[in-house]
Enzyme design. Structure first.
Site, PDB file in Angstrom:
ATOM      1  N   ASP A  36     -56.938 -38.004 -26.842  1.00 23.07           N
ATOM      2  CA  ASP A  36     -57.381 -39.108 -27.242  1.00 23.07           C
ATOM      3  C   ASP A  36     -55.633 -39.837 -28.086  1.00 23.07           C
ATOM      4  OD1 ASP A  36     -57.591 -37.676 -29.745  1.00 23.07           O
ATOM      5  OD2 ASP A  36     -60.075 -38.690 -30.165  1.00 23.07           O
ATOM      6  N   GLY A 121     -66.590 -29.791 -42.070  1.00 18.93           N
ATOM      7  CA  GLY A 121     -66.043 -28.875 -41.570  1.00 18.93           C
ATOM      8  C   GLY A 121     -65.970 -28.145 -40.362  1.00 18.93           C
ATOM      9  N   SER A 122     -66.869 -27.950 -39.228  1.00 17.94           N
ATOM     10  CA  SER A 122     -67.467 -27.709 -38.621  1.00 17.94           C
ATOM     11  C   SER A 122     -67.160 -28.185 -37.002  1.00 17.94           C
ATOM     12  CB  SER A 122     -68.902 -27.983 -38.856  1.00 17.94           C
ATOM     13  OG  SER A 122     -69.398 -29.257 -38.140  1.00 17.94           O
ATOM     14  N   LEU A 124     -67.312 -31.190 -36.071  1.00 14.80           N
ATOM     15  CA  LEU A 124     -69.020 -31.601 -35.258  1.00 14.80           C
ATOM     16  C   LEU A 124     -68.874 -32.856 -35.602  1.00 14.80           C
ATOM     17  CD1 LEU A 124     -71.612 -29.266 -34.870  1.00 14.80           C
ATOM     18  CD2 LEU A 124     -69.807 -29.512 -33.227  1.00 14.80           C
ATOM     19  N   SER A 125     -66.922 -33.808 -36.466  1.00 18.06           N
ATOM     20  CA  SER A 125     -67.142 -34.621 -36.731  1.00 18.06           C
ATOM     21  C   SER A 125     -67.820 -36.042 -38.068  1.00 18.06           C
ATOM     22  CB  SER A 125     -66.721 -35.749 -35.443  1.00 18.06           C
ATOM     23  OG  SER A 125     -65.916 -35.912 -34.784  1.00 18.06           O
ATOM     24  N   ASP A 171     -64.178 -38.916 -31.712  1.00 16.89           N
ATOM     25  CA  ASP A 171     -65.367 -38.890 -32.103  1.00 16.89           C
ATOM     26  C   ASP A 171     -65.352 -40.263 -32.930  1.00 16.89           C
ATOM     27  OD1 ASP A 171     -63.666 -36.693 -32.443  1.00 16.89           O
ATOM     28  OD2 ASP A 171     -63.422 -36.234 -34.581  1.00 16.89           O
ATOM     29  N   TYR A 221     -52.942 -30.963 -38.391  1.00 16.95           N
ATOM     30  CA  TYR A 221     -53.760 -31.965 -37.485  1.00 16.95           C
ATOM     31  C   TYR A 221     -52.043 -32.796 -37.163  1.00 16.95           C
ATOM     32  CZ  TYR A 221     -55.897 -35.570 -34.768  1.00 16.95           C
ATOM     33  OH  TYR A 221     -56.246 -36.466 -34.207  1.00 16.95           O
TER      34      TYR A 221
HETATM   35  C1  GLA Z   1     -60.159 -34.091 -34.270  1.00 23.00           C
HETATM   36  C2  GLA Z   1     -59.912 -35.731 -34.179  1.00 23.00           C
HETATM   37  C3  GLA Z   1     -59.906 -36.638 -32.914  1.00 23.00           C
HETATM   38  C4  GLA Z   1     -58.871 -35.423 -31.720  1.00 23.00           C
HETATM   39  C5  GLA Z   1     -59.633 -34.237 -31.874  1.00 23.00           C
HETATM   40  C6  GLA Z   1     -59.286 -33.165 -30.955  1.00 23.00           C
HETATM   41  O1  GLA Z   1     -61.714 -34.250 -34.272  1.00 23.00           O
HETATM   42  O2  GLA Z   1     -60.710 -36.507 -35.158  1.00 23.00           O
HETATM   43  O3  GLA Z   1     -59.900 -37.502 -33.106  1.00 23.00           O
HETATM   44  O4  GLA Z   1     -57.733 -35.497 -31.669  1.00 23.00           O
HETATM   45  O5  GLA Z   1     -59.723 -33.810 -33.319  1.00 23.00           O
HETATM   46  O6  GLA Z   1     -59.729 -33.733 -29.443  1.00 23.00           O
END
Ligand code: GLA
Length: 385
Positions: A36, A121-122, A124-125, A171, A221
């Site tokens: 993304d 922390g899963s 799943l946002s 997300d 990240y």
């Molecule tokens: C996390 C970030 C997203 C995306 C994903 C990996 O969820 O918040 O923006 O980069 O990692 O696809």
């Protein structure tokens, strides 16, 4: 959907009844991982696991927040919104309020009870769900019209600049814009999107959390982001592109000699993953779930070998899933380093799948995985109570 328990909690804590319920969704991502922020296409879907915000508008300059499972109240003042970055709980909310206020929106005092059913922390946002649910709450209480895509962007800004995680838009977009029983094919370079029915025939998606303790995900990240930015700068000396997602696999093969080491591997993942997203959407539209499953596996291998964001736990969980006769494919989702996998499993085989994979995972890793009952739902919802 409101729960009696949360309504009672609100009343106990704030001494009055909640009047509104605002929700935003956690998400899965079918395919298109770590692309993304490279201008790629992603294919997420909003879940029944959500951040539910029970609210009552009070006026004045105080936002009081309480949280299911956590004692006490966090209070932030609307005239000091730039001072709450240090908060361990409440910083996402303060960040969203801060950037809405910066746009001239009048942030109004209110009481809020957060009942977040997205496991923290899963992968799943949960953070995006909290941000987007807060954004919609504050706009509703300010009495201003809002655009959901814009709320997603404000939420991303809060996460980038206030919470310090340099995430892409996937997300927050899924959390705000998801649609029941559909995945969102989102072009992260243009924000153009298309809803695609997530119809898997006799199959369904099983979401499993490897339950690896959360550890330095944000900093790892941010390092990946720097690596792909380095790759892009180098490739731009040979190609006329504005983002890595524009590089085709063929072009990449011609110019990859310019890169080396981890930077080359990271870029190769992005280029090939973008290609897989297109193939996966085609396969899904044709009802070719076997091909979709194959692409999920390829995505996982690439995240494991080239992007190096999986780890023993996610590799074990997805490998065990793949060994099952009734599983067509499995991969990690989200940032990685821990968190969840999705697997395409025959509906009639789900119970046995969970039992066998769960047991073998525990035998191998030493602790349990969690399996969630999920459905694909809308993003933002607003309800008068
Ligand atoms: C996390 C970030 C997203 C995306 C994903 C990996 O969820 O918040 O923006 O980069 O990692 O696809």
């Amino acid at each position: 959907m409101k729960t009696v328990e949360a309504m009672k909690q609100f009343e106990n804590i704030f001494g009055a009844k909640a009047e509104d319920l605002f929700t935003a969704a956690g998400r899965i991502n079918v395919i298109g991982e770590h692309v993304d922020y490279c201008g790629g296409k992603v294919f997420p879907a909003a879940l029944n696991l959500r951040c539910n915000v029970y609210g009552k508008k009070r006026g004045g300059n105080k936002i009081r927040m309480a949280f299911r499972g956590i004692d006490g109240i966090v209070e932030i003042e609307t005239d000091k919104l730039d001072t709450y970055k240090y908060l361990k709980i409440g910083n996402y909310q303060a960040g969203v309020a801060y950037y809405l206020q910066e746009e001239g929106i009048d942030i109004v005092g209110c009481d809020l009870y957060y009942d977040c059913t997205v496991p923290f922390g899963s992968g799943l946002s949960s953070s995006a769900a909290i941000e987007v649910a807060t954004a919609v709450t504050l706009c509703e209480y300010a009495g201003v019209p809002y655009d959901k895509v814009h709320l997603a962007l404000i939420s991303q800004k809060a996460e980038n600049k206030y919470a310090g995680v340099n995430c892409g838009i996937m997300d927050q977009f899924a959390s705000a814009m998801g649609k029941k029983d559909h995945a969102v094919l989102l072009d992260c370079a243009t924000l153009q999107y298309e809803y695609v029915p997530l119809q898997l025939g006799d199959y369904c998606l099983v979401v499993a959390n490897c339950n690896k303790p959360h550890n330095l995900v944000e900093s790892k990240y941010n390092v990946r982001r720097q690596e792909v930015e380095t790759a892009l700068k180098t490739l731009q000396t040979a190609l006329n592109v504005t983002c890595l997602a524009e590089v085709t696999p063929k072009q990449f093969n011609e110019v990859k000699y310019l890169l080396s080491g981890v930077v080359e591997k990271r870029a190769e993942h992005v280029v090939m993953e973008c290609d897989r997203v297109n193939q996966a959407v085609k396969a899904l539209k044709k009802g070719d779930i076997v091909e979709l499953g194959r692409l999920l596996n390829e995505s996982h291998y690439s995240l494991r070998d080239l992007y190096e964001v999986t780890g023993k736990e996610l590799d074990t969980l997805s490998a065990l899933a793949r060994k099952e006769a009734d599983c067509l494919g499995s991969r990690m989702i989200g940032a990685g380093f821990g968190g969840c996998t999705i697997s395409i499993v025959k509906k009639t085989a789900v119970e046995g799948f969970i039992r066998r994979v769960g047991k073998a995972y525990q035998d191998s890793i030493g602790y349990k995985a969690s399996f969630y009952e999920t459905s694909i739902e809308d993003g933002i919802t607003v309800e008068k109570l």
